[in-house]
Structure formats: structure tokens, C-alpha cells
Write a protein that holds these residues in place. Sequence first.
Motif, mmCIF file in Angstrom:
data_model
loop_
_atom_site.group_PDB
_atom_site.id
_atom_site.type_symbol
_atom_site.label_atom_id
_atom_site.label_comp_id
_atom_site.label_asym_id
_atom_site.label_seq_id
_atom_site.Cartn_x
_atom_site.Cartn_y
_atom_site.Cartn_z
ATOM 1 N N SER A 6 -8.765 -3.499 13.603
ATOM 2 C CA SER A 6 -8.047 -3.829 12.371
ATOM 3 C C SER A 6 -7.423 -5.214 12.491
ATOM 4 O O SER A 6 -7.187 -5.708 13.600
ATOM 5 C CB SER A 6 -6.937 -2.805 12.125
ATOM 6 O OG SER A 6 -7.434 -1.491 12.150
ATOM 7 N N GLY A 108 -9.439 -6.639 4.622
ATOM 8 C CA GLY A 108 -9.482 -6.393 3.185
ATOM 9 C C GLY A 108 -9.867 -7.641 2.407
ATOM 10 O O GLY A 108 -10.518 -7.553 1.362
ATOM 11 N N GLU A 125 -4.107 -5.780 2.364
ATOM 12 C CA GLU A 125 -4.552 -4.663 3.186
ATOM 13 C C GLU A 125 -5.745 -3.977 2.539
ATOM 14 O O GLU A 125 -5.925 -4.017 1.321
ATOM 15 C CB GLU A 125 -3.406 -3.673 3.380
ATOM 16 C CG GLU A 125 -2.219 -4.261 4.138
ATOM 17 C CD GLU A 125 -1.093 -3.257 4.295
ATOM 18 O OE1 GLU A 125 -1.329 -2.206 4.907
ATOM 19 O OE2 GLU A 125 0.007 -3.521 3.784
ATOM 20 N N MET A 126 -6.553 -3.319 3.344
ATOM 21 C CA MET A 126 -7.753 -2.669 2.830
ATOM 22 C C MET A 126 -7.426 -1.597 1.803
ATOM 23 O O MET A 126 -8.205 -1.363 0.866
ATOM 24 C CB MET A 126 -8.560 -2.070 3.990
ATOM 25 C CG MET A 126 -9.913 -1.529 3.590
ATOM 26 S SD MET A 126 -11.086 -2.800 3.027
ATOM 27 C CE MET A 126 -11.656 -3.482 4.591
ATOM 28 N N GLN A 127 -6.301 -0.940 1.943
ATOM 29 C CA GLN A 127 -5.953 0.142 1.025
ATOM 30 C C GLN A 127 -5.313 -0.355 -0.280
ATOM 31 O O GLN A 127 -5.008 0.439 -1.171
ATOM 32 C CB GLN A 127 -5.013 1.130 1.698
ATOM 33 C CG GLN A 127 -3.680 0.530 2.125
ATOM 34 C CD GLN A 127 -2.857 1.471 2.978
ATOM 35 O OE1 GLN A 127 -3.295 2.578 3.278
ATOM 36 N NE2 GLN A 127 -1.676 1.041 3.361
ATOM 37 N N ARG A 129 -4.821 -1.582 -3.951
ATOM 38 C CA ARG A 129 -5.576 -1.260 -5.167
ATOM 39 C C ARG A 129 -5.810 -2.516 -6.008
ATOM 40 O O ARG A 129 -5.277 -2.656 -7.114
ATOM 41 C CB ARG A 129 -4.836 -0.190 -5.958
ATOM 42 C CG ARG A 129 -4.757 1.151 -5.245
ATOM 43 C CD ARG A 129 -4.067 2.197 -6.098
ATOM 44 N NE ARG A 129 -4.022 3.490 -5.440
ATOM 45 C CZ ARG A 129 -5.013 4.377 -5.437
ATOM 46 N NH1 ARG A 129 -6.134 4.109 -6.087
ATOM 47 N NH2 ARG A 129 -4.895 5.535 -4.821
ATOM 48 N N ASN A 137 -10.894 -0.816 -6.414
ATOM 49 C CA ASN A 137 -10.148 -1.018 -5.174
ATOM 50 C C ASN A 137 -11.053 -1.711 -4.159
ATOM 51 O O ASN A 137 -12.232 -1.961 -4.427
ATOM 52 C CB ASN A 137 -9.607 0.307 -4.621
ATOM 53 C CG ASN A 137 -10.711 1.322 -4.369
ATOM 54 O OD1 ASN A 137 -11.759 1.004 -3.797
ATOM 55 N ND2 ASN A 137 -10.484 2.559 -4.807
ATOM 56 N N TYR A 139 -12.136 -0.674 -1.161
ATOM 57 C CA TYR A 139 -13.189 0.155 -0.572
ATOM 58 C C TYR A 139 -14.436 0.114 -1.457
ATOM 59 O O TYR A 139 -15.564 0.023 -0.970
ATOM 60 C CB TYR A 139 -12.712 1.599 -0.408
ATOM 61 C CG TYR A 139 -11.623 1.770 0.626
ATOM 62 C CD1 TYR A 139 -11.890 1.576 1.988
ATOM 63 C CD2 TYR A 139 -10.336 2.119 0.263
ATOM 64 C CE1 TYR A 139 -10.902 1.728 2.947
ATOM 65 C CE2 TYR A 139 -9.332 2.275 1.211
ATOM 66 C CZ TYR A 139 -9.613 2.078 2.546
ATOM 67 O OH TYR A 139 -8.628 2.229 3.496
ATOM 68 N N LYS A 163 -7.400 4.194 10.772
ATOM 69 C CA LYS A 163 -8.100 4.954 9.747
ATOM 70 C C LYS A 163 -8.273 4.143 8.456
ATOM 71 O O LYS A 163 -9.302 4.210 7.791
ATOM 72 C CB LYS A 163 -7.352 6.252 9.445
ATOM 73 C CG LYS A 163 -7.770 7.425 10.294
ATOM 74 C CD LYS A 163 -9.202 7.846 9.955
ATOM 75 C CE LYS A 163 -9.637 9.049 10.779
ATOM 76 N NZ LYS A 163 -11.064 9.388 10.518
ATOM 77 N N GLU A 164 -7.232 3.382 8.103
ATOM 78 C CA GLU A 164 -7.287 2.584 6.881
ATOM 79 C C GLU A 164 -8.512 1.683 6.855
ATOM 80 O O GLU A 164 -9.138 1.485 5.807
ATOM 81 C CB GLU A 164 -6.020 1.737 6.747
ATOM 82 C CG GLU A 164 -6.033 0.781 5.578
ATOM 83 C CD GLU A 164 -4.863 -0.192 5.571
ATOM 84 O OE1 GLU A 164 -4.890 -1.142 4.778
ATOM 85 O OE2 GLU A 164 -3.905 0.000 6.362
ATOM 86 N N TYR A 165 -8.858 1.142 8.014
ATOM 87 C CA TYR A 165 -9.976 0.205 8.080
ATOM 88 C C TYR A 165 -11.294 0.871 8.450
ATOM 89 O O TYR A 165 -12.348 0.499 7.916
ATOM 90 C CB TYR A 165 -9.631 -0.937 9.037
ATOM 91 C CG TYR A 165 -8.636 -1.871 8.407
ATOM 92 C CD1 TYR A 165 -9.054 -2.915 7.595
ATOM 93 C CD2 TYR A 165 -7.265 -1.667 8.550
ATOM 94 C CE1 TYR A 165 -8.152 -3.746 6.959
ATOM 95 C CE2 TYR A 165 -6.341 -2.494 7.918
ATOM 96 C CZ TYR A 165 -6.792 -3.530 7.125
ATOM 97 O OH TYR A 165 -5.890 -4.337 6.473
ATOM 98 N N LYS A 167 -12.256 3.613 7.500
ATOM 99 C CA LYS A 167 -12.735 4.259 6.274
ATOM 100 C C LYS A 167 -13.670 3.360 5.466
ATOM 101 O O LYS A 167 -14.398 3.832 4.597
ATOM 102 C CB LYS A 167 -11.548 4.654 5.393
ATOM 103 C CG LYS A 167 -10.894 5.972 5.762
ATOM 104 C CD LYS A 167 -9.628 6.200 4.963
ATOM 105 C CE LYS A 167 -9.875 6.171 3.461
ATOM 106 N NZ LYS A 167 -8.618 6.410 2.700
#
Length: 246
Positions: A6, A108, A125-127, A129, A137, A139, A163-165, A167
Motif C-alpha cells: 500500500s 488510488g 485513498e483507494m476507498q 468515493r 468510485n 475500484y 485490505k483497502e488496496y 481489494k
Amino acid sequence: MQIIISPAKQMQVDTDACACNVPQFLERTKLLLEAMRQMSLSELQKLWACNDALAQQNYERIQNMRLERNLTPAVLAYVGLQYTHMGPRVLERDAWEYVCKHLRILSGFYGLLRAADGVVPYRLEMQARLAAAGSKNLYQFWGRSLYDALTAEDKVLLNLASKEYSKAVEPYLTDDVRFVTCIFGCAKPDGGYKVKATEAKMARGSMVRWCAEHNAQSPEDVQGFDVYGYRYRPELSSDNEFVFVK
């Protein structure tokens, strides 16, 4: 074997470190930058989930951002526990070349970065929106492109990302790709273990450094990792999940 990690929220600038490569997905990054430039300060602060000072700083960064100028090699740009314990600035030449060849940073904003890819400070950040290019988003925006880029180089991935990345990659796994996640925990009296976020970040960075110094070429090679008292626990592990406990 490619090692995925990450990024970190905090970044620094060092334009004199070494020559930089061009990030693979720079044209896609420009789409995200343009999408953020269309947003107000208050909208961006909500997107970033940060305080007023950080929002103002990053809002100004976006307005003045030039993606081809004043670049810092990615692995030297991020500041945090993982990168401190990786110690990329003090790697010997062979270890540095290993990191440049095998390490990939999921981002991200930039998608996928090699160690020496040139980046500028950003916050995304990847999460988050962020709606861009018809996606709701990040992802969705990156889709399977990061996975395809990784597996085009190598069919063996050592996952040291959060996990955030991870995913952004895991949903696309196919049977011909080996994806091994390393878990770092502290021993419990009952024989189990507990993962502590801070110590896990330190261990991930140390694992990258260990791999570079030992020229690890396969997931099995990393089972010898023994920094900070960690030991590989085969009875707690599986083919695709390696558990290290201290």
C-alpha cells in the motif's frame, strides 16, 4: 514474483534522489486530477475525510499540480511506518535493484507504481468515493487494469498490501495466478495470534527489505523471514496465506 504494498498518506519531495520513470497509468491519473479540479474545497474535504488545514493544502496542490515536474521516486516519496522499516534510502545497490524490479505500490491516484516511478504529493485513498470517467468510485475506475498489469509481468504475487488496496486486485484472481498474503500477528496464550495494525505495517516494510537483501524469488523463500522475532507458523498457514507470529 511481484510484491504488492500500500502507499502512505503522508508524502515528501526529493527531486535529487535519482532518475524517475514514467508511471504506467499516467494518462488515467490525469482523468482523476481533472475530476478533482472540478470539485469545491468543501467537496474535496469530504472526499478526503481530513481536517481544514490538510484540505486547504491539498486543494492548493491540485490547482498547481504538474504530473511531469518535480518528481520523486515513489518508494522514496511515501512517509510512514511501512516505508521507514523498509529503509529504501539505505539499501545496498543489489537490494535497490531488487526493489525496482519486484516491488509494486498500489495507489488510488496512480494505479500501479514501480519503486522508481516519478510521483508528486497527492491525497487520494483507494476507498475514496471519487466519481470519474463514468465510474462511481476508484475500484470501478481502475477495474481489472491493475491486476492485468501485475499478472502480465508475473503470475506470482506476494501480497503485503492492506485490505483497502488488495481489494483492487483480489476480485480478478484466476487459477493460473498464485496470490499469497502475508499476515503478521502477536502470539496469544491460547496458541493463536492477534494482528495489531501498527506492528503489521512495520513488519510489511521489514519483509520488503528482507526480500531485497535475501533476493527472494518465490513465496516459499519468505518463510525464512525472522525480523523482530517473527517466525513462520506452518500450522496456522495455508498455500495462499502465510502467517508469521512473534
